[in-house]
Design an enzyme around this catalytic site. Structure first.
Site, short mmCIF file in Angstrom:
data_model
loop_
_atom_site.label_atom_id
_atom_site.label_comp_id
_atom_site.label_asym_id
_atom_site.label_seq_id
_atom_site.Cartn_x
_atom_site.Cartn_y
_atom_site.Cartn_z
N GLU A 6 0.88 -1.18 0.00
CA GLU A 6 0.00 0.00 0.00
C GLU A 6 0.91 1.22 0.00
O GLU A 6 1.56 1.52 1.00
CB GLU A 6 -0.90 -0.01 1.23
N CYS A 35 -2.11 9.06 2.77
CA CYS A 35 -1.83 8.47 1.46
C CYS A 35 -2.84 8.96 0.44
O CYS A 35 -2.51 9.14 -0.72
CB CYS A 35 -1.83 6.96 1.55
#
Ligand code: NDP
Length: 457
Positions: A229, A264
């Site tokens: 990720e 993110c």
């Protein structure tokens, strides 16, 4: 054994020091996990879920202490630290409520001469190498479904959130998970590297593209699952038919600066249709100028320090690069404390894709806004990236927004919202934003492997 210094980014003061692991202690911890995992996997799912329920309760009981600890070591405003723990509990609740459905054996064919079923077996001992920006949220994405699925977990928090790593470890033990099923590795990148040398059964990483790419290359010959990720350069487009430009500007600004911009899926670049461009820039700049930057434990603070000193320098270099190529700073200069890794939220206009601020991940409260003629130009610019995490479209017309969202090569698309994650939906990045998915059914099944049974007789 070397010591890691925990520094408060708001004051630059030393909070404490923590001993780092060595090759020897990592090997001992690994041996423990290898030994403990089969017994954990053999326990009924209900017993494993009962431990996770305890962990869920402990997060609530210890919320004030652990929130303050998180704010002290990484600088997010205290209320956002509490929000993170509430969010993590929401995700854990999802896993508790849905795991049985996705992990139970399935009869595909239970009649006739050959019966067929699928069972889901744990991977074994897995590594979770994690980032510092949302240590609870990204921690539970991996640790919880991995434990529920019967795996043992070797958890390496970032060296910048080691206190939080220790809290997670202690609460996991307090919740009844044995020490030979969960171990924490303390240390920086070198200790992460030691985990890559072990014969683990899966690697689950959250962090930058650069480290993720390295990890993928190291894990590839092992032929075990490797999920990544990674970062993003997430675009947000404002079409000319939005009803309330101030509200859109407010939502976009929050997407830029929440968690001090260190998300993110933070909004990393904004495109605005020319008819509403001036109004949008004016509104977002005025709202940005009011943001309170300062002591993250003060309830009035909206933006705390960045977590790492180098990050403030990196953002300043992105701003300088843009200004040097012709961009204009339309918001910035909010008062910031003299000590600490603070940066004033900064909005740039007159930007284009020759500038780093529109192409490379910023990971801080800095944003470029580019004017576009129409949806086609916006779409083309939104797609001009190596990343593929999220993309947002603000428009009052769903069909118009849907056409753009369908073209996005991202794991997530948003209509009239941004910077959000839901436990029920798969969280995944494409291209340099990652491989594989967490959360949802996919994030439960990611930690088990199917076995096909062909049964005659
Ligand atoms: P890094 O890649 O720097 O670090 C991530 C983890 O990897 C840390 O635990 C780090 O240790 C460790 N590490 C560093 N070098 C090595 C190595 N050579 N071998 C093994 N492990 C290593 O990322 P950041 O912590 O700075 O996190 C920020 C990044 O994470 C951003 O790009 C952000 O977008 C991304 N991210 C993505 C998310 C998503 O869901 N897609 C969610 C959250 C963040 P240490 O920190 O101790 O040095």
């Amino acid at each position: 054994m070397s010591n890691i210094k925990v520094i408060n980014p708001a004051t630059e003061e030393l909070v404490t020091t923590i001993a780092a692991d060595t090759e020897e202690t990592i090997a001992e911890k690994y041996a423990l996990l290898r030994k403990g995992q089969p017994a954990w996997a053999a326990r009924p799912l209900s017993e494993r879920l009962a431990c996770i329920e305890q962990f869920y309760n402990l997060l609530e009981a210890e919320k004030e202490t652990i929130s303050l600890s998180l704010t002290t070591e990484m600088g997010k405003p205290l209320q956002q630290a509490r929000n993170e723990i509430n969010g993590a509990r929401g995700r854990i609740r999802f896993f508790i409520d849905h795991s049985e459905k996705w992990l139970s054996p399935e009869w595909v064919n239970s009649e006739g001469g050959t019966k067929e079923k699928i069972t889901y077996e744990p991977l074994g001992v897995i590594a979770n190498i994690s980032a510092w920006n949302y240590p609870y949220l990204i921690g539970v994405n991996v640790i919880i479904p991995a434990l529920i699925g019967g795996n043992a977990v070797f958890y390496k928090p970032s060296e910048f959130t080691l206190l939080t790593g220790q809290h997670i470890r202690d609460m996991i033990y307090k919740a009844g998970v044995p020490e030979n099923v969960f171990q924490m590795a303390a240390g920086g990148g070198a200790v992460g590297g030691m985990l890559l040398e072990l014969p683990l059964d899966g690697y689950f990483f959250t962090g930058s593209y650069k480290t993720g790419q390295y990890i993928a290359s190291k894990v590839a010959p092992k032929m075990v699952p490797c999920q990544l990720e990674l970062g993003g350069k997430d675009p947000l487009y404002v079409a000319d038919d939005v009803e309330d430009i101030d509200k859109v500007a407010e939502a976009a600004l929050e997407g830029v600066v929440y968690n001090n911009g260190q998300s993110c899926c933070a909004v990393e670049r904004i495109y605005v249709q020319e008819k509403v461009y001036d109004a949008f820039v004016q509104s977002i700049s005025a709202q940005s100028a009011k943001l309170v930057v300062g002591d993250p434990t003060d309830p009035s603070t909206e933006i705390g320090p960045l977590s790492r000193k180098e990050q403030a320098d990196f953002l300043k270099s992105q701003i300088d690069d843009a200004v040097g190529k012709g961009a204009t700073i339309v918001a910035g200069g909010n008062p910031v404390p003299a000590k600490g890794y603070f940066i004033s939220p900064t909005i740039l206009t007159g930007v284009n894709h020759s500038m780093a601020v529109m192409k490379a991940e910023s990971f801080g409260p800095v944003i470029g806004i580019q004017k576009v003629a129409n949806d086609e130009e916006a779409t083309q610019l939104m797609l001009d990236t190596e990343y593929g995490l999220t993309a947002a479209v603000y428009s009052s017309d769903f069909d118009r927004a849907e056409k753009i969202m369908q073209l996005m090569n991202t794991g997530t698309v948003y209509w009239n919202c941004c910077d959000r994650v839901s436990a029920g939906l798969p969280w995944s990045g494409r291209k340099h934003s990652g491989l594989g998915a967490t959360l949802s059914f996919a994030g439960i099944r990611a930690f088990v492997q199917p076995k096909a049974w062909h049964l005659r007789g």
